[in-house]
Design an enzyme around this catalytic site. Structure first.
Site, short mmCIF file in Angstrom:
data_model
loop_
_atom_site.label_atom_id
_atom_site.label_comp_id
_atom_site.label_asym_id
_atom_site.label_seq_id
_atom_site.Cartn_x
_atom_site.Cartn_y
_atom_site.Cartn_z
N LYS A 107 -2.87 -11.00 4.46
CA LYS A 107 -2.51 -9.62 4.14
C LYS A 107 -3.29 -9.04 2.95
CE LYS A 107 2.13 -9.51 6.07
NZ LYS A 107 3.53 -9.12 5.84
N ASP A 163 5.63 -2.83 6.08
CA ASP A 163 6.70 -3.78 5.73
C ASP A 163 7.79 -3.11 4.90
OD1 ASP A 163 5.66 -6.01 7.05
OD2 ASP A 163 4.42 -6.59 5.33
#
Ligand code: ATR
Length: 286
Positions: free
Chosen positions: A75, A112
């Site tokens: 990420k 997220d």
């Protein structure tokens, strides 16, 4: 026939990149949505080796595929490789979505935080971020994204409680004065004042040691959330339930981050009539 049933000359391809990726629930969710929506698209897994992420992403440049979700451990690297970065991705210092534009540019986003807040909205609708301080336990990438999302949603103060204080201090340095870093032994003081607690440590995972969190210090009605969804009922959630606290689970967050990802890849929000939670529970063997 879509969602991978039949590939045509117009099939839009998206996917998920992670290592390991074999147990990712994302292909099941996205392909079920594609099928239900009648979209000519497919969503597939990619698992480059530890040094292969950059090569893979450059291979996708120019729109070979529409986009990918990015999961551990890539990420942060995903953010670095992007040409344009959304505010959410910049604040989280990580990207879970990369889009490959036809002109060769790579756009990074992070859904997220959206998923975290949406999970609260679904499973603890009585709670809102602006009601008071929130405690985030942990100070890794997952925690930083949660802190950024909570501040954006209006939390007046976010305690970041971590075993290694310096990492909590780094989040405060990056995200501003609403963040209050504390070492783990001082958790009770933070929990006492909090309307919600988010466990963003990896301690709920089977391989990690247990997390000793004094949840009995939380006030009545304090919502307890754990980002870990394997197991679905983590030790933190079990303890919260035993204390009568409302809980939010990591599976709901996973599902909810996938919704805006799907929209980014395929141009429309996923159809509401697919019970993707049931699908995910089945895939988890629950
Ligand atoms: P991620 O990027 O997924 O958040 P990470 O950067 O490895 O993963 O962070 C894991 C977090 O879980 C850290 O906050 C870590 O604490 P340290 O910063 O002190 O290492 C925390 N963590 C993991 N296992 C733990 C345990 N048994 N007790 C307390 N904290 C734990």
């Amino acid at each position: 026939m879509t969602g991978g049933d039949r590939i045509t000359g117009k099939t839009v391809v998206a996917g998920v990149v992670g290592r390991p990726v074999a147990h990712s629930l994302s292909p099941a969710l996205h392909n079920a949505w594609l099928k239900a929506a009648g979209i000519d698209g497919v969503y597939v897994p990619f698992a480059p080796d530890a040094h292969g992420f950059e090569r893979l992403v450059h291979g996708f440049r120019g729109g070979a595929i529409r986009g990918v979700n990015v999961t551990l451990p890539f990420k942060e690297e995903a953010l670095r490789l992007a040409d344009r970065v959304s505010d959410a991705a910049r604040d989280a210092a990580a990207a879970n979505v990369l889009l490959f534009e036809p002109d060769g540019r790579i756009v990074a986003d992070n859904t997220d935080g959206f998923g975290l807040l949406k999970a609260f909205e679904v499973q603890a609708p009585q709670w809102s971020a602006d009601r008071g301080p929130v405690t985030v336990v942990g100070a890794g990438g997952a925690a930083r994204g949660a802190v950024a999302a909570l501040i954006r949603a209006g939390a007046p103060k976010v305690f970041v409680v971590n075993r290694t204080l310096a990492r909590a201090e780094a989040i405060a340095h990056a995200l501003g004065a609403k963040v209050r870093p504390l070492p783990l032994p001082h958790a009770a003081g933070a929990l006492r004042d909090s309307t919600a607690v988010v466990n963003a440590t990896s301690a709920g995972l089977a391989a990690e040691g247990a997390l000793d969190l004094p949840l009995d210090a939380t006030p009545d009605g304090c919502v307890v959330m754990d980002m870990v969804y394997k197991p679905l009922e983590t030790p933190v959630l079990a303890q919260a339930r035993a204390l009568g606290r409302p809980v939010v689970d990591g599976l709901e967050m996973l599902i909810r981050q996938a919704e805006p990802s799907f929209e980014a890849f395929f141009g429309r929000y996923p159809p509401a009539d697919v019970d993707v939670r049931a699908l995910a529970l089945e895939a988890l063997g629950l």
